[in-house]
Design a protein around this motif. Structure first.
Motif, mmCIF file in Angstrom:
data_model
loop_
_atom_site.group_PDB
_atom_site.id
_atom_site.type_symbol
_atom_site.label_atom_id
_atom_site.label_comp_id
_atom_site.label_asym_id
_atom_site.label_seq_id
_atom_site.Cartn_x
_atom_site.Cartn_y
_atom_site.Cartn_z
ATOM 1 N N THR A 108 35.054 9.961 -53.409
ATOM 2 C CA THR A 108 34.800 11.323 -54.028
ATOM 3 C C THR A 108 35.366 11.251 -55.145
ATOM 4 O O THR A 108 34.882 11.872 -56.082
ATOM 5 N N HIS A 109 36.563 10.730 -55.358
ATOM 6 C CA HIS A 109 37.301 10.606 -56.745
ATOM 7 C C HIS A 109 36.445 9.655 -57.680
ATOM 8 O O HIS A 109 35.939 10.048 -58.772
ATOM 9 N N LEU A 110 35.697 8.656 -57.345
ATOM 10 C CA LEU A 110 35.106 7.697 -57.915
ATOM 11 C C LEU A 110 33.780 8.352 -58.556
ATOM 12 O O LEU A 110 33.199 8.251 -59.556
ATOM 13 N N VAL A 111 33.098 9.015 -57.478
ATOM 14 C CA VAL A 111 31.906 9.794 -57.801
ATOM 15 C C VAL A 111 32.201 10.792 -58.924
ATOM 16 O O VAL A 111 31.223 11.053 -59.812
ATOM 17 N N PHE A 112 32.877 11.624 -58.820
ATOM 18 C CA PHE A 112 33.668 12.563 -59.894
ATOM 19 C C PHE A 112 33.733 11.920 -61.214
ATOM 20 O O PHE A 112 33.229 12.413 -62.197
ATOM 21 N N GLU A 113 34.316 10.698 -61.002
ATOM 22 C CA GLU A 113 34.839 10.186 -62.426
ATOM 23 C C GLU A 113 33.367 9.564 -63.035
ATOM 24 O O GLU A 113 33.342 9.832 -64.299
ATOM 25 N N ALA A 137 31.617 1.502 -60.468
ATOM 26 C CA ALA A 137 31.843 1.506 -59.175
ATOM 27 C C ALA A 137 32.580 0.389 -58.907
ATOM 28 O O ALA A 137 33.191 0.197 -57.880
ATOM 29 N N ALA A 138 31.864 -0.846 -59.448
ATOM 30 C CA ALA A 138 32.549 -2.293 -59.121
ATOM 31 C C ALA A 138 33.870 -2.467 -59.363
ATOM 32 O O ALA A 138 34.672 -2.916 -58.683
ATOM 33 N N VAL A 139 34.197 -1.757 -60.494
ATOM 34 C CA VAL A 139 35.845 -1.829 -60.955
ATOM 35 C C VAL A 139 36.622 -0.748 -60.137
ATOM 36 O O VAL A 139 37.558 -1.118 -59.604
ATOM 37 N N GLY A 140 35.985 0.190 -59.646
ATOM 38 C CA GLY A 140 36.760 1.113 -58.794
ATOM 39 C C GLY A 140 36.817 0.437 -57.544
ATOM 40 O O GLY A 140 37.952 0.786 -56.766
#
Length: 441
Positions: A76-81, A318-321
């Motif tokens: 959720t946090h990643l998608v928002f970022e 996404a990869a770095v996340g």
């Protein structure tokens, strides 16, 4: 038998599965960096590894029967970022295409060439514009605009375009480092209360002198003759901006201002103000078509944006996340406890060039190491300026790679990356003089 996994806070960096994720990232990064060699667009390997790594992590959680709540929260946090950057870039690209369609850049090209500027003078003009526009308009939007100016002036002369592109990227990132509005990482440091608004202005000398040194070194590679001397006598003719072009410029400036105000006063993400500005642009384009019989269509402009750049951003973030969620970025912040923070912050600049600077800054802010004000300013400087060391180390670099596809690439950047490194060293030296020798606090 599978290796036992603790149920409370998984550190995959110590597990074989985590090392598999890291291996996939390295392989994908190799294909991104060797885009020219294999003729594969950087978006393809980035999107592949970014989506694959999280699918693998999800499968790992399912296999071990782990609690999915941390995983879902991270997604959720990643998608928002990613959405913030994705839609910000989407709108910025659309405005650039709308300005191209209204002939704004052709008119600017005509005015610059009519004044008799040679390539080297145009190099300096676009660099200065990038450095001083970036603190207001942010580094990404600035880089997109000025790289468009470059390719409008000249489409084939690589001796002008490659140093010019590097100059625009370095100037945009350096200009964004000393303003909370100029770069996402600077904004993150400001909102995390690592300094007052005026404190970041102290970074101006370091940012400016670092860029000016790099620009001087790059300028030695730029031809000192001009476009008019290459058999293009008609290029200096007066070119008018099409109807509505100036209004589009005004809407673009207002959109940036609204984004800043919405963020600071209403706690809305910057993309919200950008999307509002896009809606205003759509309505204005409609009025041009309906009431002024102009052949305009905002979706025509949208269709011309560099979708591969947007997909690259999604994939690499996404990869770095995934690496961050696996625990690998945590090792960077742990170093603050054992090594001089000055050395760490200088090294973080190099890390932010290899890995996107947003999650790097996010990881450090989350760990909140016990460092003083001067070190937070150094971190802001190195993360912002350090992204220029590699072509896709910053949003500005990725944007210019998309705008100047096949010209400004990883390989072409790396041939002149030593100029950026010298400027980076100069910036750090100026910071040291200001904050350590003179004791600014």
């Amino acid at each position: 038998m599978p290796t036992p996994i603790p149920l409370d806070g998984i550190d995959l960096s110590t597990h074989p599965f985590g090392w598999l994720l890291l291996f996939i990232f390295i392989v994908g990064y190799y294909f991104i960096a060797t885009e020219e060699k294999y003729h594969i667009d950087k978006a393809k390997p980035a999107l592949f590894i970014g989506t694959l790594m999280y699918i693998m992590i999800g499968g790992f959680y399912a296999f071990y029967g782990l609690d999915f709540i941390p995983f879902k929260n991270e997604i959720t946090h990643l998608v928002f970022e990613i959405a913030q950057i994705f839609f910000f870039l989407y709108v910025a690209m659309t405005f650039v295409e709308a300005l191209i369609e209204r002939g704004v850049f052709n008119a600017l090209k005509g005015k610059l060439i009519a004044k008799g500027y040679n390539y080297r003078e145009l190099f300096w003009i676009t660099g200065f514009l990038a450095f001083f526009l970036s603190p207001i308009a942010d580094n990404l939007t600035t880089a997109l605009i000025l790289s468009t100016v470059l390719v409008t002036i000249e489409k084939k002369n690589r001796a002008f375009l490659i140093p010019g592109a590097i100059n625009v990227v370095v100037a945009s990132n350096a200009g964004g480092a000393w303003s909370p509005f100029g770069d996402i990482t600077t904004l993150m440091a400001w909102t995390a209360q690592k300094g007052e608004f005026s404190d970041f202005l102290y970074l101006f000398p370091a940012s400016f002198l670092g860029w000016i040194v790099t620009a001087y070194l790059l300028s030695r590679y730029v031809p000192d003759f001009g476009p008019n001397k290459e058999g293009n006598p008609g290029t200096a003719d007066k070119i008018e901006i099409l109807k509505g072009g100036k209004i589009v410029i005004a809407i673009g400036i207002a959109t940036i201002a609204i984004s800043v105000i919405a963020k600071q006063m209403m706690q809305l993400p910057p993309m919200w103000g950008m999307l509002f500005g896009l809606s205003v642009l759509q309505l204005y384009m409609y009025s041009l078509k309906r009431y002024h019989k102009q052949d305009v269509n905002i979706f025509r402009s949208i269709s011309k944006i560099e979708n591969n750049t947007l997909l690259f951003f999604f994939g690499i973030l996404a990869a770095v996340g995934a690496l961050y969620f696996a625990g690998f970025l945590g090792y960077v912040t742990k170093l603050y406890d054992t090594v001089n923070p000055t050395y760490i912050n200088i090294g973080v600049g190099f890390v932010s060039a290899v890995i996107d600077n947003v999650p790097v800054m996010s990881a450090i802010l989350k760990s909140n190491p016990a460092i003083d004000f001067s070190q937070w300013m150094l971190l802001t400087l190195t993360v912002g300026v350090g992204g220029s060391l590699i072509s896709f180390g910053s949003a500005a670099g990725v944007g210019v790679m998309g705008r100047m596809h096949g010209i400004y690439t990883f390989a072409s950047h790396m041939k002149l990356a030593w100029t950026v490194l010298i400027g980076y060293i100069v910036s750090i030296a100026v910071w040291y003089l200001q904050f350590i020798v003179l004791g600014i606090d």
